[in-house]
Scaffold this active site. Sequence first.
Site, mmCIF file in Angstrom:
data_model
loop_
_atom_site.group_PDB
_atom_site.id
_atom_site.type_symbol
_atom_site.label_atom_id
_atom_site.label_comp_id
_atom_site.label_asym_id
_atom_site.label_seq_id
_atom_site.Cartn_x
_atom_site.Cartn_y
_atom_site.Cartn_z
ATOM 1 N N ARG A 74 0.843 -1.206 0.000
ATOM 2 C CA ARG A 74 0.000 0.000 0.000
ATOM 3 C C ARG A 74 0.878 1.257 0.000
ATOM 4 O O ARG A 74 1.876 1.324 0.722
ATOM 5 C CB ARG A 74 -0.944 0.000 1.209
ATOM 6 C CG ARG A 74 -1.949 -1.108 1.126
ATOM 7 C CD ARG A 74 -3.087 -0.967 2.126
ATOM 8 N NE ARG A 74 -3.837 -2.219 2.167
ATOM 9 C CZ ARG A 74 -4.733 -2.595 1.252
ATOM 10 N NH1 ARG A 74 -5.012 -1.787 0.248
ATOM 11 N NH2 ARG A 74 -5.339 -3.766 1.343
ATOM 12 N N ASP A 75 0.463 2.236 -0.811
ATOM 13 C CA ASP A 75 1.181 3.514 -0.850
ATOM 14 C C ASP A 75 1.062 4.197 0.517
ATOM 15 O O ASP A 75 -0.011 4.202 1.130
ATOM 16 C CB ASP A 75 0.604 4.420 -1.940
ATOM 17 C CG ASP A 75 1.539 5.551 -2.298
ATOM 18 O OD1 ASP A 75 2.106 5.526 -3.411
ATOM 19 O OD2 ASP A 75 1.726 6.458 -1.458
ATOM 20 N N ILE A 76 2.162 4.760 0.976
ATOM 21 C CA ILE A 76 2.199 5.382 2.311
ATOM 22 C C ILE A 76 1.339 6.652 2.356
ATOM 23 O O ILE A 76 0.881 7.053 3.430
ATOM 24 C CB ILE A 76 3.670 5.682 2.709
ATOM 25 C CG1 ILE A 76 3.821 5.779 4.208
ATOM 26 C CG2 ILE A 76 4.206 6.900 1.994
ATOM 27 C CD1 ILE A 76 5.249 5.777 4.689
ATOM 28 N N ASN A 131 4.977 6.234 -13.690
ATOM 29 C CA ASN A 131 5.618 7.514 -13.982
ATOM 30 C C ASN A 131 7.070 7.276 -14.397
ATOM 31 O O ASN A 131 7.724 6.367 -13.871
ATOM 32 C CB ASN A 131 5.588 8.423 -12.745
ATOM 33 C CG ASN A 131 4.169 8.795 -12.351
ATOM 34 O OD1 ASN A 131 3.301 8.977 -13.210
ATOM 35 N ND2 ASN A 131 3.905 8.892 -11.051
ATOM 36 N N GLU A 168 9.319 9.938 -8.506
ATOM 37 C CA GLU A 168 10.086 10.352 -7.317
ATOM 38 C C GLU A 168 11.007 9.249 -6.833
ATOM 39 O O GLU A 168 12.080 9.520 -6.292
ATOM 40 C CB GLU A 168 9.126 10.750 -6.185
ATOM 41 C CG GLU A 168 8.446 12.079 -6.452
ATOM 42 C CD GLU A 168 7.407 12.433 -5.410
ATOM 43 O OE1 GLU A 168 7.209 11.644 -4.456
ATOM 44 O OE2 GLU A 168 6.775 13.496 -5.572
ATOM 45 N N HIS A 189 7.669 1.335 -10.476
ATOM 46 C CA HIS A 189 6.485 0.933 -9.708
ATOM 47 C C HIS A 189 5.244 1.307 -10.488
ATOM 48 O O HIS A 189 5.170 2.363 -11.115
ATOM 49 C CB HIS A 189 6.469 1.577 -8.314
ATOM 50 C CG HIS A 189 6.744 3.036 -8.316
ATOM 51 N ND1 HIS A 189 8.007 3.564 -8.467
ATOM 52 C CD2 HIS A 189 5.917 4.097 -8.198
ATOM 53 C CE1 HIS A 189 7.945 4.869 -8.446
ATOM 54 N NE2 HIS A 189 6.680 5.229 -8.290
ATOM 55 N N MET A 190 4.282 0.414 -10.411
ATOM 56 C CA MET A 190 2.993 0.655 -11.047
ATOM 57 C C MET A 190 2.019 1.067 -9.953
ATOM 58 O O MET A 190 1.864 0.353 -8.960
ATOM 59 C CB MET A 190 2.539 -0.635 -11.731
ATOM 60 C CG MET A 190 1.213 -0.536 -12.419
ATOM 61 S SD MET A 190 0.810 -2.146 -13.126
ATOM 62 C CE MET A 190 1.814 -2.088 -14.582
ATOM 63 N N HIS A 191 1.417 2.243 -10.106
ATOM 64 C CA HIS A 191 0.378 2.669 -9.159
ATOM 65 C C HIS A 191 -0.934 2.008 -9.581
ATOM 66 O O HIS A 191 -1.346 2.139 -10.747
ATOM 67 C CB HIS A 191 0.164 4.183 -9.216
ATOM 68 C CG HIS A 191 1.337 5.012 -8.770
ATOM 69 N ND1 HIS A 191 1.408 5.610 -7.538
ATOM 70 C CD2 HIS A 191 2.477 5.356 -9.413
ATOM 71 C CE1 HIS A 191 2.542 6.290 -7.443
ATOM 72 N NE2 HIS A 191 3.196 6.155 -8.570
HETATM 73 P P1 AMP Z 1 6.273 8.221 -7.986
HETATM 74 O O1 AMP Z 1 6.010 9.688 -7.866
HETATM 75 O O2 AMP Z 1 5.582 7.579 -9.156
HETATM 76 O O3 AMP Z 1 7.754 7.902 -7.924
HETATM 77 O O4 AMP Z 1 5.577 7.567 -6.724
HETATM 78 C C1 AMP Z 1 6.238 7.271 -5.537
HETATM 79 C C2 AMP Z 1 5.179 6.807 -4.574
HETATM 80 O O5 AMP Z 1 5.813 6.096 -3.521
HETATM 81 C C3 AMP Z 1 4.384 7.948 -3.934
HETATM 82 O O6 AMP Z 1 2.995 7.772 -4.206
HETATM 83 C C4 AMP Z 1 4.718 7.799 -2.446
HETATM 84 O O7 AMP Z 1 3.617 8.129 -1.621
HETATM 85 C C5 AMP Z 1 5.113 6.344 -2.347
HETATM 86 N N1 AMP Z 1 5.999 6.005 -1.229
HETATM 87 C C6 AMP Z 1 7.144 6.638 -0.876
HETATM 88 N N2 AMP Z 1 7.717 6.033 0.176
HETATM 89 C C7 AMP Z 1 6.916 4.974 0.500
HETATM 90 C C8 AMP Z 1 6.959 3.963 1.503
HETATM 91 N N3 AMP Z 1 7.948 3.917 2.404
HETATM 92 N N4 AMP Z 1 5.966 3.053 1.544
HETATM 93 C C9 AMP Z 1 4.952 3.107 0.649
HETATM 94 N N5 AMP Z 1 4.865 4.026 -0.327
HETATM 95 C C10 AMP Z 1 5.825 4.965 -0.408
#
Ligand code: AMP
Length: 114
Positions: free
Chosen positions: A30-32, A88, A96, A101-103
Site C-alpha cells: 500500500r502507498d504510504i 511515472n 520520485e 512501480h505501477m500505481h
Molecule cells: P512516484 O512519484 O511515481 O515515484 O511515486 C512514488 C510513490 O511512492 C508515492 O505515491 C509515495 O507516496 C510512495 N511512497 C514513498 N515512500 C513509500 C513507503 N515507504 N511506503 C509506501 N509508499 C511509499
Amino acid sequence: MFKETIFSKIIRREIYADIIYQDNLVTAFRDIAPKTPTHVLIVPNILIPTINDVQITHEQELGRMIIVAAKVAKKEGIAEDGYRLIINCNDHGGQEIYHIHMHLIGGQRLGPIF
Ligand code: AMP
C-alpha cells in the site's frame, strides 16, 4: 550498477510497508500516502530504475506486474467498477522513487488525465 531505493528495503522486509502480495518476481504494497481509497504500488523485486531501463530480459517481471495488478484489484473489490494503472517515468513524468512501480489507484471515479 543502479542505486537502490527504499523500495529494495521494503521488498527485503528490512523496513515496514503494508505488503499485500509477494512472489518470486514482484511485490505489492500500500502507498504510504494514498491518493485514492485504494492505492497500491506493484514493483519488480529486482531494481529497474525507470521504464527507460527496461530490457527484453525483464519481460517476466513486467508481465507479472499487470497480472498481479488485476489480482489485487479483484481482491480489493474495485475490478468491476474500474481503476487505473500508472507508471511515472523520470522528472517530467513525476517519478520520485527510481525503482519502477505501477500505481494501482481506484475506489472512486477518477477524473480524466487529458
Ligand atoms: P512516484 O512519484 O511515481 O515515484 O511515486 C512514488 C510513490 O511512492 C508515492 O505515491 C509515495 O507516496 C510512495 N511512497 C514513498 N515512500 C513509500 C513507503 N515507504 N511506503 C509506501 N509508499 C511509499
